[in-house]
Design a protein around this motif. Structure first.
Motif, mmCIF file in Angstrom:
data_model
loop_
_atom_site.group_PDB
_atom_site.id
_atom_site.type_symbol
_atom_site.label_atom_id
_atom_site.label_comp_id
_atom_site.label_asym_id
_atom_site.label_seq_id
_atom_site.Cartn_x
_atom_site.Cartn_y
_atom_site.Cartn_z
ATOM 1 N N LEU A 129 46.054 57.775 46.016
ATOM 2 C CA LEU A 129 45.699 57.220 44.709
ATOM 3 C C LEU A 129 44.702 56.079 44.793
ATOM 4 C CD1 LEU A 129 49.264 57.111 43.105
ATOM 5 C CD2 LEU A 129 47.545 58.893 42.872
ATOM 6 N N HIS A 130 44.342 55.649 45.990
ATOM 7 C CA HIS A 130 43.451 54.500 46.125
ATOM 8 C C HIS A 130 42.052 54.841 45.613
ATOM 9 C CE1 HIS A 130 41.821 50.819 47.715
ATOM 10 N NE2 HIS A 130 40.882 51.500 48.376
ATOM 11 N N HIS A 187 41.003 55.365 42.519
ATOM 12 C CA HIS A 187 40.902 56.243 41.349
ATOM 13 C C HIS A 187 41.278 55.466 40.095
ATOM 14 C CE1 HIS A 187 40.239 59.986 43.568
ATOM 15 N NE2 HIS A 187 41.161 59.572 44.437
ATOM 16 N N GLN A 232 44.541 58.968 38.434
ATOM 17 C CA GLN A 232 45.807 58.868 39.164
ATOM 18 C C GLN A 232 46.897 59.699 38.486
ATOM 19 O OE1 GLN A 232 47.062 54.918 40.149
ATOM 20 N NE2 GLN A 232 45.004 54.244 40.738
ATOM 21 N N THR A 267 47.787 51.273 34.424
ATOM 22 C CA THR A 267 48.061 52.365 35.370
ATOM 23 C C THR A 267 49.535 52.747 35.344
ATOM 24 O OG1 THR A 267 46.303 51.457 36.761
ATOM 25 C CG2 THR A 267 47.791 53.066 37.760
#
Length: 868
Positions: free
Chosen positions: A451-452, A454, A459, A506
């Motif tokens: 997920l880094h 994005h 995500q 998020t």
């Protein structure tokens, strides 16, 4: 010394045998059980005989019954003779034979005479006697040509199926006649067979000629009919169509119903409902297809769907795959009792009128059609040459094609330069596009790497595609992977909340995916959340034991509590996740002191969560009301005049007792209502006194809003006014609404109205109404006792009940005793079987070993003999 015990044992055995014989012969040892009188219907158990006779009888009886059943257990080859009188000892063998013979005669007679009719009646079928029909004198009366071909003549039958006897007889008879007539030579068998073959061929040719003549006559009649048909069709001019429209015959009601049934819509089967496994499989296949398309575009391949490959068709292709999918069926409808059929166009009618002429002129235009076919073949050949697929090409055409290819190559280079730029842009777009398939992360670090970098939407999309690609129904190992993903995702959401600034957007995007995983694996999600809540509760208890107080939970814990309310039901009386979460909120509101505006914000957030938890169940939380009333105490400047007791985590006086007191009353005029930010629970920075006053007013607005919601929530409680009396005193006497902004003044008045409008009905506490317990009376119970302690005072029913109980106990004990004896008898028989089987096996082993020893000795002797 060694032989003395054996002699002693023999003597004992002899002595015992003599004693047994003496007992048998001694009449005084006979045991006689006398009975006083005989009772009808009672079995006699008084045996007469020597000691142990009854035991031997019981053993013999068990051998006849129980042992037989045991030996016949699990055996299906039991033969039972069911003949008449087989087990009847009273019948003699002659009587058995006579009765059996009579029964067999009755059975056979009954079977024969079931359908036996009178002999005088004659059975008929369609007027013909069944006796004549059964003679099978059926003559074939069909004139069909196919049936005539199947008939066999008498001569052919006699020659082929008669073994040649017919021909020989014909030969002999013919030869005798010829000899009698003129003395001619008789024909041989081969000559007769050749004549038969010639005759059959001649008949076949005659039938073929007749068939051809009939076909020619039929074609001639068809041609004559076509020539006449053109004269019979009357062609009406166009003017008559316009001036005098034809009057169509009104269809009958029955015809209309028949046409409606023919043209109405038929029921179509609905699509089958797909199972979750099928839907998951389709989603995965769809994502795999999209991923393959993305990888192909990223590699620079052209789109296969847009490029139409030119299919080569040979000149010999008959185009057999041509299918005409055309539905010429017209719809039928009715309007005002008339047919609403689409009117035929004039051209269609002209074409219908000209059909007769065209059909009549088919014979004349056959030559023209042949010429047209030749022209079409020439055109097809030229078309094939233009496409470059002809099989024979001349040298001139090849030279022209080479020139054309050079021109096409020059033009295609320009197009290729453009397409390369387009392909390059397409590759970049495909590389920047998010992949469609993902593997489930095996660890928390894998999830962070996945997920880094994005955006929140991407995500969420990654997690959704990961769930679809790793659905439990697609593979055996997907279920534990997704169960681990639940814990990883919760841990990742906690990390997002601890960042500065916290990425709450998020978290909001990832909550639906976590909800889907929780619905799929509720047990794994519950265990993960329980571990998080347990760790937080233990850490708070340790801090209270060490310091005497604990700090308010951080933002990640607040997020977990909010997520708990979203994932699990909060209205249950007891739940393994939400109940510990509610207890944690209550302990936090009690044990965590308020020492700053940041702590107060965390407390108000916890109050909002508590109201959300109890909104359905309407469970009363005293910690919630206590914290709200303590928050209102922070607004009052003169706390000594309130007369209300302040309960921890608040203090009546001290450094942190005036957190919500405004520094300047004029700041109310410039205040506008805003929601408290969640980030303020982690870090709060206020630049000047005006901002602090505005933030204090925001806290007061949130507190009053929560008080209003609690009033609406607990308005049905009997002690409502008693619970909210301190809040009412603070709002009415010590917190003047005139000093507050207009939105807060409205909340102030609404709360007071809600509290004052509640009915004050306090019922007195009384004991539950029930019958008083009577005092114990010591009056003795007199029972009539006669005949040495036997009870005689009971009723007849009780005596009958006691008698049945005694009989039941007696029978039960007897049954248990017999069952134990049966089980011991069976165990003894099984042990005897095992011992006999083992003894037989030992005997056979000894015999085998003895035979082997003798063979070995003979072989050794033979070997010695050979050596010598």
């Amino acid at each position: 010394m060694g032989k003395a015990p054996k002699k002693k044992n023999l003597a004992d055995k002899v002595r015992k045998a003599k004693a047994a014989s003496e007992i048998k012969n001694n009449p005084f040892e006979v045991k006689i059980n006398r009975k006083k009188f005989d009772v009808l219907g009672r079995k006699s158990k008084h045996d007469v005989g020597l000691p142990g006779v009854s035991r031997s009888k019981a053993i013999n009886k068990r051998k006849e019954t129980l042992l037989k059943e045991y030996k016949q257990k699990n055996k299906s080859n039991k033969f039972i003779d069911r003949r008449l009188g087989e087990y009847d000892a009273k019948m003699t063998p002659e009587d058995k034979i006579l009765q059996r013979f009579a029964i067999e005669r009755q059975r056979s007679h009954g079977k024969r005479d079931v359908y036996n009719l009178n002999e005088e009646e004659e059975l008929t079928h369609y007027g013909q006697s069944l006796a004549e029909i059964e003679k099978f004198n059926d003559t074939v009366g069909s004139d069909d040509e196919s049936e005539e071909k199947g008939l066999l003549s008498a001569e052919l039958t006699a020659s082929h199926f008669g073994g040649g006897g017919g021909l020989l007889r014909k030969k002999t008879s013919g030869g005798e006649q010829e000899d009698e007539q003129g003395g001619q030579k008789a024909k041989s068998r081969q000559e007769l067979i050749e004549e038969l073959i010639q005759k059959s061929k001649q008949e076949k040719r005659e039938r073929q000629v007749q068939k051809e003549e009939a076909q020619e006559l039929t074609e001639k009649l068809d041609q004559d009919w076509k020539s006449i048909q053109a004269l019979m069709v009357k062609k009406t001019p166009k003017a008559e169509h316009v001036d005098k429209p034809e009057e169509k015959a009104k269809p009958e009601e029955y015809d209309m119903m028949v046409r409606e049934l023919g043209f109405e819509m038929k029921a179509q089967p609905s699509e089958k409902m797909k199972t979750p496994e099928e839907l998951a499989k389709e989603e995965k296949e769809k994502l795999q297809k999209l991923e393959a398309d993305r990888l192909r575009r990223m590699m620079g391949d052209e789109d296969g769907a847009s490029v139409q490959s030119q299919v080569h068709m040979s000149a010999d292709d008959l185009n057999d795959g041509f299918v005409l999918d055309k539905n010429d069926k017209k719809t039928l409808a009715y309007q005002d009792g008339k047919w609403n059929i689409e009117e035929e166009t004039e051209d269609d009618k002209e074409e219908e009128g000209e059909t007769g002429e065209e059909e009549g002129s088919e014979a004349e235009g056959e030559n023209e059609e042949d010429d047209d076919d030749v022209e079409e073949e020439e055109e097809e050949g030229s078309g094939e040459d233009e496409d470059g697929h002809s099989d024979l090409e001349s040298e001139q055409e090849s030279e022209n094609e080479e020139n054309d290819e050079e021109e096409e190559a020059s033009s295609s280079r320009q197009q290729q330069t453009l397409s390369r730029e387009e392909l390059k842009a397409q590759q970049e777009a495909a590389k920047a596009e998010l992949p469609y398939t993902f593997t489930a992360p095996e660890s928390y670090e894998d999830l962070k790497d996945l997920l880094h970098g994005h955006t929140p939407d991407n995500q969420r999309l990654i997690m959704a595609r990961t769930q679809k690609c790793n659905h439990p129904s697609l593979a055996a190992g997907n279920k534990p992977k997704l169960q681990k993903l639940v814990g990883f995702l919760m841990e990742y959401m906690g990390e997002l909340a601890t960042r500065s600034p916290p990425e709450l957007c998020t978290i909001d995007k990832l909550i639906p995916e976590l909800y889907a995983l929780c619905q799929m694996f509720p047990e794994a999600a519950g265990k993960s959340m329980q571990s998080i809540l347990g760790d937080a509760a233990h850490s708070m208890e340790e801090a209270v034991e060490v310091k005497g107080h604990a700090a308010f939970p951080t933002l990640d814990m607040l997020v977990y509590l909010k997520v708990t309310a979203l994932l699990f039901p909060t209205s249950d009386f007891r739940h393994p996740v939400t109940t510990p979460a509610l207890l944690f909120i209550s302990q936090t509101l009690t044990k965590c002191p308020v020492r700053s505006l940041q702590d107060l914000t965390s407390g108000l957030v916890l109050c909002c969560l508590a109201v959300e938890y109890v909104s359905f169940s309407k469970r009363f939380l005293p910690e919630l009301i206590n914290f709200l009333s303590g928050t209102l105490h922070l607004v009052v400047q003169d706390k000594a005049s309130t007369g209300c007791m302040v309960v921890p985590p608040f203090r009546l006086s001290g450094k942190y007792s005036d957190l919500l007191v405004l520094s300047n009353s004029e700041s109310c005029s410039s205040w506008s209502k805003k929601n408290l930010p969640l980030s303020a629970t982690q870090q709060l920075e206020l630049e000047n006194d005006l901002n602090k006053d505005h933030y204090r007013l925001n806290c007061l607005s949130t507190c009053l809003d929560l008080v209003k919601r609690c009033c609406l929530l607990y308005k049905d409680l009997t002690s409502f006014t008693h619970i909210f009396q301190p809040i009412r005193t603070l709002l009415s006497k010590h917190l003047c609404s005139q000093m507050l902004p207009s939105p807060l003044q409205e909340l102030h008045s609404e709360i007071l109205d809600a509290i004052s409008s509640a009915s004050v009905t306090h019922t007195r506490l009384v004991f539950e109404k029930k019958k008083p317990i009577p005092l114990k009376l010591f009056t003795p119970k007199i029972v009539e006792v006669l005949d040495y302690g036997k009870k005689r005072g009971s009723t007849r029913e009780e005596r009958e009940k006691e008698r049945l109980k005694h009989k039941y106990k007696k029978e039960f004990k007897g049954a248990l005793r017999e069952i134990r004896k049966d089980s011991r008898f069976l165990a003894r028989e099984k042990l005897n079987e095992v011992m006999n089987r083992d003894a037989e096996r030992k005997r056979k082993v000894k015999e085998l070993l003895g035979s082997l020893a003798t063979q070995e000795g003979e072989w050794k002797a033979l070997k010695r003999k050979k050596r010598t």
